[in-house]
Design an enzyme around this catalytic site. Structure first.
Site, PDB file in Angstrom:
ATOM      1  N   GLU A 339      14.115  -7.825   2.253  1.00  0.00           N
ATOM      2  CA  GLU A 339      15.014  -6.855   1.651  1.00  0.00           C
ATOM      3  C   GLU A 339      15.879  -7.516   0.577  1.00  0.00           C
ATOM      4  O   GLU A 339      16.496  -8.559   0.823  1.00  0.00           O
ATOM      5  CB  GLU A 339      15.944  -6.244   2.705  1.00  0.00           C
ATOM      6  CG  GLU A 339      15.237  -5.483   3.818  1.00  0.00           C
ATOM      7  CD  GLU A 339      16.203  -5.009   4.892  1.00  0.00           C
ATOM      8  OE1 GLU A 339      16.054  -3.858   5.345  1.00  0.00           O
ATOM      9  OE2 GLU A 339      17.092  -5.783   5.284  1.00  0.00           O
ATOM     10  N   CYS A 340      15.929  -6.926  -0.589  1.00  0.00           N
ATOM     11  CA  CYS A 340      16.834  -7.292  -1.674  1.00  0.00           C
ATOM     12  C   CYS A 340      16.757  -8.787  -2.024  1.00  0.00           C
ATOM     13  O   CYS A 340      15.838  -9.209  -2.693  1.00  0.00           O
ATOM     14  CB  CYS A 340      18.257  -6.862  -1.350  1.00  0.00           C
ATOM     15  SG  CYS A 340      19.286  -6.688  -2.839  1.00  0.00           S
ATOM     16  N   GLY A 341      17.709  -9.599  -1.568  1.00  0.00           N
ATOM     17  CA  GLY A 341      17.630 -11.033  -1.825  1.00  0.00           C
ATOM     18  C   GLY A 341      16.328 -11.617  -1.307  1.00  0.00           C
ATOM     19  O   GLY A 341      15.735 -12.517  -1.917  1.00  0.00           O
TER      20      GLY A 341
END
Length: 478
Positions: A339-341
């Site tokens: 997720e994301c990072g």
């Protein structure tokens, strides 16, 4: 169990100082404090966890309806001992929600949980008007149980006295504390990812906040105003039967990657996963870190990559030999949920502005995707997605909610790139003016979108299922 929501008139009211300070103060007084954060916020939630020495949980009406949110709170606190207190930090202003009706506001959470509210007011450049604001809040929502006021950021004793006397003259709400303007911000730089691993720093910061509370708030009077009533059993049941341990799932946890909801980790555990935090930044290899648990990397059946601040450690990450290990696992259909990072970690590279020039740092390279950090948020807020492509984690045509907070954009992906999610709300990865998110290579899923497991009940089951299938194939090959 007594319970309390700490809210304010807006961001910057001082509710984080009061929430963290009260949590650590009562923890030091040998209370069992159950910390909660309203809304999607990893930073304050993590610091509440440190303050209470207990996991912090999320309460968000966007993800859960009234009955589900009540049931979640009940489940998290049902084993509370006698000397216990639930502290819920609100977000934004008390009535601020996603529309003009205050949907998903802190006030809504207060009503759902029948929870009293302690209001923190930033008193900078204001005196008698404070009383008018309190009267306005009472008139605006007469059912709100406002138990007290904390005056924050007062300039002098005279300033505090005028405000307190005004409130006492015109309202029936007591002033329970007055926190004078602090010469130095007692909460360090808000980009707190820099400090989460420094135990001495965290303890010093939190105990300092507890001392501010002890010096400036009448905690005894506060407790006396809180009801000590039991919550009735919820109508909605929560699945809380932990399955027998079947798989080992590791998750990245260090200064670069630490955005995880406790609910997500709990959901995986409930499905039979044993969880192992691993550091990408540590000098030790994954095997050396796992040896402390009498395991090695070959015993791990899946990886969970949360969000965080990979941009702050880009050079260190790009030089890590662990990236090659992860890439080799992916080629063997090893399950990864990022997720994301974590998504940026799985990309080909990230570009970061340094001294006015963009510099590119190689990442794992699972996806032929490049990301670039901008100076302003590119995706911020709640999201809603529909699954449009078959994948192991999210059923096709399923509509589900999440949130995003990213400063980066995708600057390159293959022309024929398939996306898993079409966003009806949110930014994600933009292609031809349309918002998409979610990419898949073999058994590795990555997206900008963060999910909250109680609102996406299929996720933990499917993730553990993929880990179990990988484990079985691994054993067949041995």
């Amino acid at each position: 169990m007594q319970r309390l929501i700490i809210s304010g008139l807006s961001g910057g009211s001082g509710k984080t100082i009061v929430s963290l300070g009260l949590t650590r103060f009562f923890t030091n007084q040998e209370y069992t404090v159950f910390p909660f954060k309203k809304g999607p916020d990893y930073i304050d939630s993590t610091w509440l966890m440190y303050a209470a020495h207990k996991p912090s949980y999320c309460l968000d009406p966007y993800f859960l309806d009234d009955e589900e949110l009540y049931a979640h709170f009940y489940h998290c606190t049902e084993k509370a001992p006698q000397k216990s207190l639930a502290i819920i930090e609100g977000n934004r202003g008390i009535f601020d929600g996603k529309d003009e009706f205050g949907s998903c506001s802190t006030a809504q959470v207060a009503h759902i949980l029948d929870c009293p509210v302690l209001l923190t007011i930033n008193c900078a450049k204001m005196t008698r008007t404070t009383a008018a604001i309190i009267l306005g809040i009472q008139h605006f929502d007469p059912k709100l149980n406002l138990v007290g006021i904390i005056l924050n950021n007062t300039a002098s004793e005279r300033h505090s006295t005028i405000i307190q006397k005004s409130i006492e003259l015109y309202t029936d709400i007591p002033v329970l504390g007055i926190i004078p303007r602090q010469i130095k911000n007692p909460i360090p730089e808000r980009h707190m990812g820099l400090t989460i691993q420094d135990s001495e720093f965290k303890e010093k910061t939190l105990n300092n906040l507890a001392q501010i509370i002890a010096d400036n708030i009448n905690t005894k009077a506060l407790l006396e105003r809180l009801p000590n009533t039991s919550l009735s059993k919820p109508k909605t049941s929560i699945e809380n039967i932990q399955q027998k341990h079947t798989v080992n799932i590791a998750y990245l946890y260090d200064e670069a990657f630490w955005f995880y909801y406790q609910e997500n980790l709990d959901a995986l555990a409930m499905q039979g996963a044993k969880l192992f935090p691993l550091s990408l930044l540590a000098q030790e290899s994954f095997d050396e870190q796992l040896q402390k648990q009498y395991l090695q990397l070959s015993d791990i059946d899946a990886f969970y990559f949360g969000g965080g601040y990979p941009e702050l450690y880009a050079e260190q990450i790009s030089n890590s030999p662990k990236l090659k290990e992860i890439k080799e696992l992916v080629e063997k259909n090893f399950p990864i949920y990022a997720e994301c990072g974590g998504f940026m970690l799985c990309s080909k590279s990230i570009q970061i502005l340094e001294n006015g020039i963009y510099k590119s740092y190689p990442m794992i390279g699972i996806f032929d995707i490049e990301t670039k950090f901008q100076t302003k948020p590119q995706g911020l807020g709640y999201t809603e997605a529909q699954t449009i492509t078959l994948n192991p984690y999210h059923p096709i045509n399923q509509i589900w909610k999440g949130h995003e907070f990213h400063f980066s954009t995708v600057t390159h992906f293959p022309e024929n790139q398939k996306f898993l999610l079409s966003l009806t709300k949110g930014h994600g990865m933009v292609k031809n003016g349309k918002a998409f998110d979610g990419v898949l290579y073999k058994n590795c899923y990555a997206s900008y979108m963060h999910l909250y497991a109680p609102a996406v009940p299929h996720w933990a089951k499917n993730f553990v299922k993929q880990a179990l299938e990988y484990q079985e194939k691994k054993h067949e090959q041995q």
